[in-house]
Design an enzyme around this catalytic site. Structure first.
Site, PDB file in Angstrom:
ATOM      1  N   HIS A  95       0.843  -1.205   0.000  1.00  0.00           N
ATOM      2  CA  HIS A  95       0.000   0.000   0.000  1.00  0.00           C
ATOM      3  C   HIS A  95       0.871   1.245   0.000  1.00  0.00           C
ATOM      4  O   HIS A  95       0.596   2.224  -0.689  1.00  0.00           O
ATOM      5  CB  HIS A  95      -0.924  -0.004   1.217  1.00  0.00           C
ATOM      6  CG  HIS A  95      -1.797   1.205   1.327  1.00  0.00           C
ATOM      7  ND1 HIS A  95      -1.351   2.420   1.806  1.00  0.00           N
ATOM      8  CD2 HIS A  95      -3.104   1.397   1.026  1.00  0.00           C
ATOM      9  CE1 HIS A  95      -2.333   3.303   1.785  1.00  0.00           C
ATOM     10  NE2 HIS A  95      -3.419   2.704   1.312  1.00  0.00           N
ATOM     11  N   GLY A  96       1.914   1.251   0.824  1.00  0.00           N
ATOM     12  CA  GLY A  96       2.868   2.344   0.827  1.00  0.00           C
ATOM     13  C   GLY A  96       2.617   3.444   1.832  1.00  0.00           C
ATOM     14  O   GLY A  96       3.496   4.265   2.094  1.00  0.00           O
ATOM     15  N   ASP A  97       1.412   3.487   2.404  1.00  0.00           N
ATOM     16  CA  ASP A  97       1.093   4.544   3.375  1.00  0.00           C
ATOM     17  C   ASP A  97      -0.004   4.044   4.311  1.00  0.00           C
ATOM     18  O   ASP A  97      -0.986   4.743   4.584  1.00  0.00           O
ATOM     19  CB  ASP A  97       0.644   5.809   2.639  1.00  0.00           C
ATOM     20  CG  ASP A  97       0.613   7.037   3.534  1.00  0.00           C
ATOM     21  OD1 ASP A  97       1.263   7.016   4.597  1.00  0.00           O
ATOM     22  OD2 ASP A  97      -0.071   8.017   3.174  1.00  0.00           O
ATOM     23  N   LEU A  98       0.176   2.849   4.826  1.00  0.00           N
ATOM     24  CA  LEU A  98      -0.892   2.156   5.541  1.00  0.00           C
ATOM     25  C   LEU A  98      -1.120   2.735   6.931  1.00  0.00           C
ATOM     26  O   LEU A  98      -0.186   3.108   7.631  1.00  0.00           O
ATOM     27  CB  LEU A  98      -0.544   0.671   5.653  1.00  0.00           C
ATOM     28  CG  LEU A  98      -1.653  -0.256   6.141  1.00  0.00           C
ATOM     29  CD1 LEU A  98      -2.836  -0.246   5.179  1.00  0.00           C
ATOM     30  CD2 LEU A  98      -1.124  -1.681   6.309  1.00  0.00           C
TER      31      LEU A  98
ATOM     32  N   LYS B 172      -6.622   4.876   6.454  1.00  0.00           N
ATOM     33  CA  LYS B 172      -6.570   4.495   5.036  1.00  0.00           C
ATOM     34  C   LYS B 172      -7.342   3.200   4.774  1.00  0.00           C
ATOM     35  O   LYS B 172      -7.454   2.771   3.631  1.00  0.00           O
ATOM     36  CB  LYS B 172      -5.113   4.300   4.577  1.00  0.00           C
ATOM     37  CG  LYS B 172      -4.139   5.392   5.018  1.00  0.00           C
ATOM     38  CD  LYS B 172      -4.505   6.743   4.432  1.00  0.00           C
ATOM     39  CE  LYS B 172      -3.631   7.848   5.012  1.00  0.00           C
ATOM     40  NZ  LYS B 172      -2.266   7.827   4.510  1.00  0.00           N
TER      41      LYS B 172
END
Length: 263
Positions: free
Chosen positions: A187-190, A194
């Site tokens: 996801h990269g920005d969990l 989010k």
């Protein structure tokens, strides 16, 4: 609405909706909630961020690729207009995890949801994923952001044990100390803001601009940090790793948390 740099086509799509600017997010994107029942969201980034993980064109591409793989919003319209990238999307299904569950009242459930997310991500076939967020890619992006004064850096908000005096010193460390990577979907920005939930299960994800191929440990440190900051008991970090069936790699966890200090 009059100040938005949008095309006549997009203006026609949204003119019937009540428009409220979102003030919660920390990214440089402008986000507007449109409507009250069947909501849409308009997310806008200016051309300085083109090609970075902040660019909503990248988020649009990932949302389209993720259809049928993960529950994500639907792309309604995308355009580049007058120096801006504009993404109109549907609302995610369910309720934000951060709103549905109180950290101190439902710690086990939150840990279960984080573990469910990681398992979902790692089950996705990434052979035709359109973006790679390897460390080489992220550090190249970071160099561009720092050089152009676009990095989201507030040294006062760094972790207390961060031993670096400025962003460039931290960048140099990250470039020198890159760990080996095993790429999976990330996801990269969990975080709990989010993730959407419905009937006790994960039902949606938002803010997908940093999603793509990345190391299998990339999302895990975000979960560990959230558990420690929001729940505060180390036994729940242990429960998280028990549910994943893995042992923590503390060096990688520390590395990826340091990387996030600059985004």
């Amino acid at each position: 609405m009059a100040k938005m740099r949008i095309s006549p086509e997009l203006k026609k799509l949204i003119e019937k909706y009540r428009c409220v600017k979102d003030t919660e997010g920390m990214s440089p994107a402008k986000v507007y909630k449109l409507g009250e029942n069947e909501n849409l969201y308009l997310k806008m980034t200016d051309s300085r961020y083109k090609g970075t993980t902040y660019d909503v064109e990248r988020e649009k591409d990932m949302m389209l690729w993720l259809e049928g793989k993960l529950p994500v919003p639907k792309v309604v319209h995308f355009e580049r207009h007058d120096g801006w990238s504009n993404l109109l999307m549907s609302e995610a299904d369910g309720v934000l995890c951060s709103e549905e569950y109180e950290d101190e009242q439902s710690p086990e459930k939150i840990i279960e949801l984080y573990a469910e997310c990681i398992r979902l991500f790692h089950s996705i076939d990434i052979s035709d994923c359109p973006y790679t967020n390897s460390l080489d890619s992220r550090l190249a992006e970071l160099d561009y952001l720092l050089n152009n004064d676009l990095a989201d850096v507030d040294c006062e908000n760094w972790e207390e044990d961060t031993p670096f005096k400025d962003p460039r010193e931290l960048y140099d460390f990250l470039k020198t100390e890159k760990p080996e990577e095993e790429l999976v979907f990330s996801h990269g920005d969990l975080g709990d803001s989010k993730i959407f939930v419905k009937d006790g299960k994960v039902s949606g994800f938002i803010d997908l601009g940093r999603s793509g191929r990345a190391d299998k440990w990339y999302d895990i440190p975000f979960c560990v940090r959230s558990i420690r900051e929001d729940i505060g008991e180390e036994q729940y970090v242990e429960l998280f790793f028990d549910l994943l069936g893995i042992k923590p790699d503390w060096e990688k966890i520390k590395y990826y948390i340091l990387l996030d200090e600059l985004f």
